[in-house]
Design a protein around this motif. Structure first.
Motif, PDB file in Angstrom:
ATOM      1  N   THR A  82      40.133  35.232  42.587  1.00  0.00           N
ATOM      2  CA  THR A  82      39.084  35.910  41.831  1.00  0.00           C
ATOM      3  C   THR A  82      39.280  37.416  41.956  1.00  0.00           C
ATOM      4  O   THR A  82      40.062  37.895  42.779  1.00  0.00           O
ATOM      5  CB  THR A  82      37.696  35.520  42.357  1.00  0.00           C
ATOM      6  OG1 THR A  82      37.570  35.998  43.706  1.00  0.00           O
ATOM      7  CG2 THR A  82      37.493  34.015  42.320  1.00  0.00           C
ATOM      8  N   TRP A  83      38.570  38.153  41.133  1.00  0.00           N
ATOM      9  CA  TRP A  83      38.698  39.610  41.166  1.00  0.00           C
ATOM     10  C   TRP A  83      38.177  40.162  42.486  1.00  0.00           C
ATOM     11  O   TRP A  83      38.671  41.176  42.982  1.00  0.00           O
ATOM     12  CB  TRP A  83      37.987  40.244  39.980  1.00  0.00           C
ATOM     13  CG  TRP A  83      36.493  40.112  40.027  1.00  0.00           C
ATOM     14  CD1 TRP A  83      35.739  39.104  39.531  1.00  0.00           C
ATOM     15  CD2 TRP A  83      35.585  41.031  40.622  1.00  0.00           C
ATOM     16  NE1 TRP A  83      34.419  39.330  39.778  1.00  0.00           N
ATOM     17  CE2 TRP A  83      34.282  40.502  40.448  1.00  0.00           C
ATOM     18  CE3 TRP A  83      35.725  42.242  41.282  1.00  0.00           C
ATOM     19  CZ2 TRP A  83      33.150  41.148  40.914  1.00  0.00           C
ATOM     20  CZ3 TRP A  83      34.589  42.880  41.750  1.00  0.00           C
ATOM     21  CH2 TRP A  83      33.324  42.341  41.562  1.00  0.00           C
ATOM     22  N   LEU A  84      37.188  39.488  43.073  1.00  0.00           N
ATOM     23  CA  LEU A  84      36.640  39.952  44.341  1.00  0.00           C
ATOM     24  C   LEU A  84      37.660  39.793  45.468  1.00  0.00           C
ATOM     25  O   LEU A  84      37.797  40.673  46.318  1.00  0.00           O
ATOM     26  CB  LEU A  84      35.356  39.185  44.654  1.00  0.00           C
ATOM     27  CG  LEU A  84      34.473  39.740  45.742  1.00  0.00           C
ATOM     28  CD1 LEU A  84      34.076  41.179  45.452  1.00  0.00           C
ATOM     29  CD2 LEU A  84      33.237  38.889  45.917  1.00  0.00           C
ATOM     30  N   GLU A  85      38.385  38.699  45.464  1.00  0.00           N
ATOM     31  CA  GLU A  85      39.444  38.509  46.463  1.00  0.00           C
ATOM     32  C   GLU A  85      40.554  39.534  46.282  1.00  0.00           C
ATOM     33  O   GLU A  85      41.119  40.038  47.254  1.00  0.00           O
ATOM     34  CB  GLU A  85      39.994  37.089  46.367  1.00  0.00           C
ATOM     35  CG  GLU A  85      39.016  36.024  46.817  1.00  0.00           C
ATOM     36  CD  GLU A  85      39.508  34.626  46.508  1.00  0.00           C
ATOM     37  OE1 GLU A  85      40.459  34.483  45.698  1.00  0.00           O
ATOM     38  OE2 GLU A  85      38.934  33.671  47.053  1.00  0.00           O
ATOM     39  N   GLU A  86      40.885  39.841  45.022  1.00  0.00           N
ATOM     40  CA  GLU A  86      41.934  40.836  44.743  1.00  0.00           C
ATOM     41  C   GLU A  86      41.515  42.228  45.209  1.00  0.00           C
ATOM     42  O   GLU A  86      42.307  42.961  45.809  1.00  0.00           O
ATOM     43  CB  GLU A  86      42.256  40.848  43.249  1.00  0.00           C
ATOM     44  CG  GLU A  86      43.333  41.817  42.850  1.00  0.00           C
ATOM     45  CD  GLU A  86      44.694  41.476  43.419  1.00  0.00           C
ATOM     46  OE1 GLU A  86      45.515  42.404  43.541  1.00  0.00           O
ATOM     47  OE2 GLU A  86      44.947  40.309  43.748  1.00  0.00           O
ATOM     48  N   VAL A  87      40.264  42.609  44.954  1.00  0.00           N
ATOM     49  CA  VAL A  87      39.762  43.904  45.422  1.00  0.00           C
ATOM     50  C   VAL A  87      39.764  43.948  46.943  1.00  0.00           C
ATOM     51  O   VAL A  87      40.156  44.948  47.548  1.00  0.00           O
ATOM     52  CB  VAL A  87      38.352  44.180  44.846  1.00  0.00           C
ATOM     53  CG1 VAL A  87      37.699  45.358  45.531  1.00  0.00           C
ATOM     54  CG2 VAL A  87      38.430  44.414  43.351  1.00  0.00           C
ATOM     55  N   GLY A  88      39.346  42.851  47.567  1.00  0.00           N
ATOM     56  CA  GLY A  88      39.370  42.783  49.029  1.00  0.00           C
ATOM     57  C   GLY A  88      40.778  42.920  49.588  1.00  0.00           C
ATOM     58  O   GLY A  88      40.998  43.584  50.601  1.00  0.00           O
ATOM     59  N   ARG A  89      41.743  42.282  48.921  1.00  0.00           N
ATOM     60  CA  ARG A  89      43.135  42.383  49.359  1.00  0.00           C
ATOM     61  C   ARG A  89      43.646  43.818  49.229  1.00  0.00           C
ATOM     62  O   ARG A  89      44.329  44.334  50.115  1.00  0.00           O
ATOM     63  CB  ARG A  89      44.006  41.435  48.542  1.00  0.00           C
ATOM     64  CG  ARG A  89      45.447  41.342  49.033  1.00  0.00           C
ATOM     65  CD  ARG A  89      46.287  40.465  48.126  1.00  0.00           C
ATOM     66  NE  ARG A  89      46.410  41.013  46.786  1.00  0.00           N
ATOM     67  CZ  ARG A  89      47.218  42.036  46.453  1.00  0.00           C
ATOM     68  NH1 ARG A  89      47.934  42.629  47.367  1.00  0.00           N
ATOM     69  NH2 ARG A  89      47.277  42.453  45.208  1.00  0.00           N
ATOM     70  N   GLN A  90      43.303  44.482  48.124  1.00  0.00           N
ATOM     71  CA  GLN A  90      43.753  45.857  47.932  1.00  0.00           C
ATOM     72  C   GLN A  90      43.091  46.804  48.926  1.00  0.00           C
ATOM     73  O   GLN A  90      43.749  47.702  49.466  1.00  0.00           O
ATOM     74  CB  GLN A  90      43.478  46.290  46.500  1.00  0.00           C
ATOM     75  CG  GLN A  90      44.369  45.615  45.493  1.00  0.00           C
ATOM     76  CD  GLN A  90      44.079  46.043  44.072  1.00  0.00           C
ATOM     77  OE1 GLN A  90      43.237  46.888  43.822  1.00  0.00           O
ATOM     78  NE2 GLN A  90      44.800  45.452  43.125  1.00  0.00           N
ATOM     79  N   LEU A  91      41.796  46.622  49.164  1.00  0.00           N
ATOM     80  CA  LEU A  91      41.118  47.466  50.160  1.00  0.00           C
ATOM     81  C   LEU A  91      41.674  47.230  51.557  1.00  0.00           C
ATOM     82  O   LEU A  91      41.773  48.161  52.356  1.00  0.00           O
ATOM     83  CB  LEU A  91      39.613  47.212  50.129  1.00  0.00           C
ATOM     84  CG  LEU A  91      38.873  47.764  48.923  1.00  0.00           C
ATOM     85  CD1 LEU A  91      37.407  47.355  48.974  1.00  0.00           C
ATOM     86  CD2 LEU A  91      39.006  49.266  48.832  1.00  0.00           C
ATOM     87  N   SER A  92      42.028  45.995  51.852  1.00  0.00           N
ATOM     88  CA  SER A  92      42.650  45.697  53.142  1.00  0.00           C
ATOM     89  C   SER A  92      43.995  46.406  53.266  1.00  0.00           C
ATOM     90  O   SER A  92      44.337  46.927  54.332  1.00  0.00           O
ATOM     91  CB  SER A  92      42.834  44.189  53.284  1.00  0.00           C
ATOM     92  OG  SER A  92      43.542  43.880  54.447  1.00  0.00           O
TER      93      SER A  92
END
Length: 100
Positions: free
Chosen positions: A3-13
């Motif tokens: 999901t887009w939320l997982e992708e944003v979390g991965r990028q922020l990580s």
């Protein structure tokens, strides 16, 4: 499929990991030092860094104040439309109109 939320979390990580790598390698002070051409003369570097941090804090406070003003103004506009002019404001979920 993510999901887009997982992708944003991965990028922020990834950003946090890169920042932590820089901090653990060189420390925090190089991140606060000004870049060229504002790093000359060397005795003014702390003053330039402090001025930059203060301006960031000032502009952040200004943005929060502007957001508060916007919210209060929108609330006043809503009250004026509803109480004085009798306009009904109704919000429906996106799929509700199609299911009727």
């Amino acid at each position: 499929m993510t999901t887009w939320l997982e992708e944003v979390g991965r990028q922020l990580s990834g950003v946090a990991d890169a920042l932590w790598g820089e901090v653990s390698e060189r420390g925090v002070m190089p991140l606060l030092q000004p870049v060229a051409p504002w790093n000359q003369p060397e005795f003014l570097q702390p003053a330039v860094a402090l001025g930059g941090l203060l301006s960031i804090a000032l502009l952040s406070g200004l943005a929060v104040t502007a957001l508060g003003t916007l919210v209060v103004t929108l609330f006043a506009l809503w009250m004026l439309l509803v109480e004085v002019f009798g306009v009904s404001v109704e919000l429906n979920p996106l799929g509700a109109a199609a299911s009727r």
